[in-house]
Design an enzyme around this catalytic site. Structure first.
Site, PDB file in Angstrom:
ATOM      1  N   ASP A  25       0.807  -1.222   0.000  1.00 29.89           N
ATOM      2  CA  ASP A  25       0.000   0.000   0.000  1.00 29.89           C
ATOM      3  C   ASP A  25       0.840   1.273   0.000  1.00 29.89           C
ATOM      4  OD1 ASP A  25      -2.084  -1.768   0.223  1.00 29.89           O
ATOM      5  OD2 ASP A  25      -2.919  -0.917   2.056  1.00 29.89           O
ATOM      6  N   HIS A 171       3.364  -2.555   3.543  1.00 29.06           N
ATOM      7  CA  HIS A 171       3.403  -1.172   3.056  1.00 29.06           C
ATOM      8  C   HIS A 171       4.673  -0.899   2.249  1.00 29.06           C
ATOM      9  CE1 HIS A 171       0.225  -0.635   6.095  1.00 29.06           C
ATOM     10  NE2 HIS A 171      -0.199   0.291   5.253  1.00 29.06           N
TER      11      HIS A 171
HETATM   12 ZN   LIG Z   1      -2.754   3.171   3.103  1.00 28.04          ZN
END
Ligand SMILES: [Zn+2]
Length: 206
Positions: A25, A171
């Site tokens: 992400d 992430h």
């Molecule tokens: Zn995010």
């Protein structure tokens, strides 16, 4: 594409295939995105990047490199708001539609899946997702790499628990996750799993 249940967050799919989807992400982010792309090229695997529209607009060459390498680009909103606290349909629609347009105009591909920042949903977001026919993607396992207490070891342990049909969240900005990834990939391969994008995972549903 299989028929997806309305207003439910997809964390995994039932499948008889040994497939798992790694997802990253918040990019594209200079420095970190290249590290991930180099690793995935060496490992010959495809993953899914849930990208922030404004980051794609700021770093179009990185978005094109992701697409050219065979990875999936997906919609993670334009400015990363908390949709669970938003009620304005027009504002929510703009976040999603503008990100679809930015990614399409930058890479030539149109995202087919969405992930809400913080996996935070409200009724207005579901209305817009229904309108746009975008499935909302969560995770069966997460690195918890946003937690300051997380370590390369804890990230490895959490992500290596994934099984067939699971979606794993990490992430792009996490250096700890990047360092844990080679071992995560080795451990998941040792379970006989192979790596697919989220839309491939959805298509494998039995
Ligand atoms: Zn995010």
């Amino acid at each position: 594409m299989t028929t997806l249940p309305a207003q439910s967050i997809i964390r995994s799919v039932k499948t008889d295939q040994p497939v798992v989807a790694l997802t990253f992400d918040d990019g594209p982010l200079p420095g970190q995105t290249e590290v991930l792309l180099d690793l995935f090229a060496r490992e010959k695997i495809a993953v899914t990047f849930f990208e922030v529209g404004n980051n794609v607009a700021a770093h179009p060459a990185l978005a094109r490199a992701i697409h050219a390498a065979g990875h999936e680009l997906a919609n993670h909103s334009k400015t990363h708001p908390d949709f669970g606290k938003m009620t304005d349909l027009d504002a929510i629609r703009a976040e999603l539609v503008e990100t679809q347009a930015i990614i399409r105009e930058t890479t030539g591909m149109t995202p087919v899946v969405f992930r809400a920042p913080y996996i935070s949903h409200g009724p207005a977001l579901w209305t817009v997702l229904d309108e746009l026919q975008l499935p909302s993607i969560g995770h069966a396992h997460t690195a918890c790499d946003w937690d300051a207490q997380s370590t390369r070891e804890s990230i490895m342990e959490r992500c290596s628990q994934a099984g067939p049909g699971d979606i794993v969240l990490l992430h792009t900005w996490s250096e700890k996750s990047a360092k844990a990834l080679p071992e995560i990939i080795t451990r998941l391969r040792a379970k006989g799993l192979r790596f697919v994008t989220v839309s491939e995972l959805l298509a494998s549903a039995s």
